[in-house]
Design an enzyme around this catalytic site. Structure first.
Site: not given
Length: 375
Positions: A107, A203
């Site tokens: 990410c 997340c």
């Protein structure tokens, strides 16, 4: 911190605002240093499965409150498609292959320091900033990634795959601070995030059980749990739900001949769909002397014509471990001075030269430690 008016600077900085205290204070500090500061909240996951697990709405509200408080504009951007293509599909493929990936590393490389950076530059920014606990240093025409000053919060492990060119366009204001200082600054300036709890975990999973989340995307394939002697002592619900060194959730108990020592995952036999286990936190098969890594990313080019003595981490928060790194025909081999526990394929090994994070790669295999002749 001086309260005098900052000297205005021409550089325009867009701060990645997560809705947490670290990015909030980063924006404040840059504003105090005279930068032209704006914020950007990025949405990396579509909430198709409801909002009970994902805090994106609350985080956006917190980011907006902070930006309103310090008087800066907040942009929003949706990188969910990029995240799915460049991070999440890889995450699923790794789990399907029986490995344990770390999506935060990808990410950072693909979203925060690529998609976000490109978007910020398109908006006319000169630099981006994030709330990561790392530092940067310009030296001999290149930009190095350094550990954050707070050893308890250093996040260089997660940024090791970001290139020096991207680091050169990034600022990390809280990397020079310790976490209590950051919270104190936020409280002093009345930021809404001053006492907000740090986010943990992946997340897009949020607070839900990991197994429940994974079942939505990958079919479970139950199989046998075996000892190193080949005795079947239980069933697992899917290899993807287990990782090397795991103790909890194995469902093994009541074996009279086994004794009371807890069971640990020692390995996975992917061809037979078998989970291999053994007893004891210090089981010899939990320890490795070396590992082979692939998909290596260097922050800056690294010279490895001959073996090089470095330090490494095989997991976040681990203390640096002495090793010798060499390039081989199959990738990069790191041989450690001391046994390394629970080296896990799919996780990342990250290399350091002092406080400089050089880069790292994905662990492919681990070599068992030979305890013969050792005390």
């Amino acid at each position: 911190m001086s309260e005098s008016a900052p000297t205005p600077r021409r550089e325009r900085v867009i701060v990645g605002m997560s809705g947490g205290v670290d990015s909030s204070v980063s924006a404040l500090l840059l504003q105090q240093q005279g930068y032209q500061v704006e914020g950007l909240f990025m949405k990396n996951w579509d909430e198709d499965d409801g909002t009970e697990y994902c805090t994106a709405r609350e985080d956006l509200a917190d980011a907006q409150a902070v930006c309103d408080r310090i008087g800066i504009k907040l942009h929003t951007a949706n990188f969910a498609a990029e995240y799915w293509d460049n991070v999440f599909e890889h995450f699923l493929a790794e789990y399907k292959a029986g490995r344990t990936p770390n999506p935060d590393i990808l990410c950072n490389r693909e979203i925060k320091f690529k998609a976000f950076l490109d978007y910020a530059l398109m908006l006319g920014a000169d630099l981006i900033a994030t709330g990561h606990y790392v530092r940067r240093r310009d030296l001999d025409g290149r930009t190095e990634l350094l550990k954050g000053l707070d050893p308890n919060k250093d996040q260089s492990y997660f940024l090791h795959a970001v290139g020096g060119e991207q680091i050169a366009r990034s600022l990390f204001p809280v990397g020079e601070l310790e976490k209590p200082e950051v919270r104190a600054i936020a409280e002093k300036h009345g930021l809404a995030t001053a006492k907000k709890k740090d986010s943990t975990g992946i997340c897009f999973i949020g607070e839900r059980r990991f197994t429940d989340f994974l079942k939505q995307y990958l079919p479970a394939q139950p199989g046998d749990i075996e000892t190193t002697e080949g005795k079947v002592i239980g069933r697992h619900s899917g290899l993807m739900y287990h990782t090397i060194g795991q103790r909890q959730g194995l469902g093994i108990g009541g074996l009279k001949e086994a004794g009371d020592d807890p069971w640990y995952v020692l390995g996975k036999d992917l061809q037979r769909n078998v989970l291999l286990v053994g007893q004891g936190n210090d089981h010899p098969l939990l320890f490795s002397r070396a590992l082979l890594a692939s998909r290596i990313y260097w922050v800056n080019p690294v010279e490895l014509e001959r073996p090089r003595r470095l330090r490494a981490k095989v997991r976040y928060r681990q203390s640096d471990q002495d090793c010798v790194l060499e390039k081989t025909a199959d990738g990069y081999r790191a041989v450690f001075d001391e046994p390394q526990r629970a080296v896990t394929p799919g996780q990342s090994v990250v290399f350091y030269d002092g406080e400089v994070c050089l880069g790292g790669g994905v662990i492919e295999t681990a070599e068992a430690w030979d305890f013969g002749g050792r005390p």
